[in-house]
Design a protein around this motif. Structure first.
Motif, PDB file in Angstrom:
ATOM      1  N   SER A 119       0.984  -1.234   0.005  1.00  0.00           N
ATOM      2  CA  SER A 119       0.051   0.022   0.094  1.00  0.00           C
ATOM      3  C   SER A 119       1.006   1.205   0.055  1.00  0.00           C
ATOM      4  O   SER A 119       0.565   2.171  -0.623  1.00  0.00           O
ATOM      5  N   ALA A 120       2.114   1.331   0.764  1.00  0.00           N
ATOM      6  CA  ALA A 120       2.731   2.314   1.101  1.00  0.00           C
ATOM      7  C   ALA A 120       3.724   2.635  -0.405  1.00  0.00           C
ATOM      8  O   ALA A 120       3.677   3.782  -0.903  1.00  0.00           O
ATOM      9  N   ILE A 121       4.275   1.665  -1.028  1.00  0.00           N
ATOM     10  CA  ILE A 121       4.878   1.786  -2.098  1.00  0.00           C
ATOM     11  C   ILE A 121       4.082   2.218  -3.517  1.00  0.00           C
ATOM     12  O   ILE A 121       4.639   2.393  -4.500  1.00  0.00           O
TER      13      ILE A 121
ATOM     14  N   PHE B  22       8.549   6.421  -6.896  1.00  0.00           N
ATOM     15  CA  PHE B  22       9.621   5.508  -7.010  1.00  0.00           C
ATOM     16  C   PHE B  22       9.182   4.171  -7.335  1.00  0.00           C
ATOM     17  O   PHE B  22       7.881   3.651  -6.938  1.00  0.00           O
ATOM     18  N   SER B  23       9.638   3.286  -8.016  1.00  0.00           N
ATOM     19  CA  SER B  23       9.210   1.948  -8.536  1.00  0.00           C
ATOM     20  C   SER B  23      10.303   0.764  -8.313  1.00  0.00           C
ATOM     21  O   SER B  23      11.427   0.930  -8.158  1.00  0.00           O
ATOM     22  N   VAL B  24       9.758  -0.407  -7.652  1.00  0.00           N
ATOM     23  CA  VAL B  24      10.501  -1.407  -7.190  1.00  0.00           C
ATOM     24  C   VAL B  24      11.263  -2.039  -8.592  1.00  0.00           C
ATOM     25  O   VAL B  24      10.522  -2.186  -9.995  1.00  0.00           O
TER      26      VAL B  24
ATOM     27  N   LYS C  27       0.983  -4.012  -9.540  1.00  0.00           N
ATOM     28  CA  LYS C  27       0.632  -3.508 -10.937  1.00  0.00           C
ATOM     29  C   LYS C  27       1.652  -2.508 -11.565  1.00  0.00           C
ATOM     30  O   LYS C  27       1.092  -1.789 -11.989  1.00  0.00           O
ATOM     31  N   ARG C  28       2.837  -2.738 -11.341  1.00  0.00           N
ATOM     32  CA  ARG C  28       3.976  -1.914 -12.105  1.00  0.00           C
ATOM     33  C   ARG C  28       4.880  -2.859 -13.094  1.00  0.00           C
ATOM     34  O   ARG C  28       5.259  -3.780 -12.468  1.00  0.00           O
ATOM     35  N   ALA C  29       5.017  -2.217 -14.259  1.00  0.00           N
ATOM     36  CA  ALA C  29       6.016  -3.050 -15.026  1.00  0.00           C
ATOM     37  C   ALA C  29       7.553  -2.929 -14.393  1.00  0.00           C
ATOM     38  O   ALA C  29       7.789  -2.123 -13.606  1.00  0.00           O
ATOM     39  N   GLY C  30       8.198  -4.361 -14.503  1.00  0.00           N
ATOM     40  CA  GLY C  30       9.300  -4.315 -14.121  1.00  0.00           C
ATOM     41  C   GLY C  30       9.510  -4.678 -12.609  1.00  0.00           C
ATOM     42  O   GLY C  30      10.569  -4.919 -12.108  1.00  0.00           O
ATOM     43  N   ALA C  31       8.449  -4.930 -11.734  1.00  0.00           N
ATOM     44  CA  ALA C  31       8.474  -5.480 -10.274  1.00  0.00           C
ATOM     45  C   ALA C  31       8.867  -6.661 -10.085  1.00  0.00           C
ATOM     46  O   ALA C  31       9.402  -7.120  -9.068  1.00  0.00           O
TER      47      ALA C  31
END
Length: 288
Positions: free
Chosen positions: A106-108, A113-115, A147-151
């Motif tokens: 929830s925080a990230i 910034f992305s994982v 739901k982020r690309a590259g995670a």
């Protein structure tokens, strides 16, 4: 309050250990046959469970684990380029570990910034009986939620032997206890931030983590190589409080920063007025 209730519930689940004064005590890292028989009253579990800050201590990066695909890896494989969020959570935990991971995602999710780009996440199970299959399922669930690309390439779910788990949990100050009667672990809740070279930088407690605090911690762990000028200003106005595990407003820093900005504004105003006077000779004649 919610975090406190969850931690209390986890502790209560372990109370049969304390109640059974004549039963053997199994500590993390021991087989049941190696457990030490209890003699008299047991120490309070509140003293046995906790998360002790080991700021600036180096992680044992040579420790061996298995990733979610069953491949042999070391902890150091995930360090070297970016700051790392380290999470200790066993995958079949019925409650608290899931809340920790839910709070983290929830925080990230609200950070820009992305994982896998600005930081990594390494989740390690502290149950030596868990398998890469369990880790793989847990990873799939949280990658889908994030739901982020590259995670997928930046969030890692590991399992390990008792030896590796004990070495890691001791290194980060993570104290927990196994309750054989209910086959569960009583444990603290929280996450840790580490620098790219593997030094513990910040601790956050509970199951809810402020996105601003998390962002500032990642910026500091990255040696300010990520973030915006606004973030640098925030770091000048806030400082990390190890007791609360949060960033609080530093009044003296704020006053100093405001003073510097005021002086800069005055100097700029004077320079602008002088330049205007030089360009407008009529103003000099009018004053004469």
């Amino acid at each position: 309050m919610r975090a406190g209730r969850l931690l209390l519930t986890a502790i209560l689940a372990a109370l049969p250990i304390a109640a059974a004064a004549q039963e053997p005590v199994r500590l993390p890292g021991q087989r049941l046959s190696e457990a030490v028989p209890a003699a008299g009253a047991m120490p309070s579990l509140l003293e046995d469970i906790g998360l002790d800050q080991k700021l600036n201590e180096s992680l044992p990066l040579s420790l061996k684990f298995k990733d979610e695909q069953g491949r042999d890896v070391t902890l150091g494989d995930y360090f070297g380029r970016r700051p790392v969020i380290l999470v200790l959570a066993y995958y079949e935990c019925p409650m608290l570990c899931t809340q920790v991971l839910n709070g983290l995602v929830s925080a990230i999710s609200v950070l820009n910034f992305s994982v896998g780009k600005e930081f990594e996440i390494v989740t390690v199970s502290f149950d030596p009986g868990e398998t890469p299959e369990l880790a793989r399922g847990k990873k799939a669930a949280y990658i889908e939620r994030y739901k982020r690309a590259g995670a997928e390439g930046g969030w890692h779910f590991l399992t390990g032997t008792q030896h590796s788990i004990i070495q890691l949990t001791r290194a980060v100050g993570f104290r927990y206890a196994y309750n054989a009667e209910v086959d569960q672990y009583a444990h603290p809740s929280g996450i840790m931030i580490a620098t790219p070279d593997g030094k513990l930088s910040r601790y956050f407690y509970g199951i809810e983590y402020g996105p601003r605090d998390l962002r500032l911690a990642l910026i500091e762990a990255a040696d300010r190589k990520i973030g915006s000028p606004v973030d640098q200003l925030l770091l000048a106005c806030f400082h990390y409080d190890p007791k609360s595990g949060k960033y609080s407003l530093a009044i003296m820093r704020l006053v100093q920063t405001a003073g510097v900005l005021t002086v800069v504004a005055i100097v700029l105003t004077i320079l602008m007025l002088r330049r205007r006077d030089r360009r407008d000779p009529l103003s000099h004649g009018a004053h004469a």
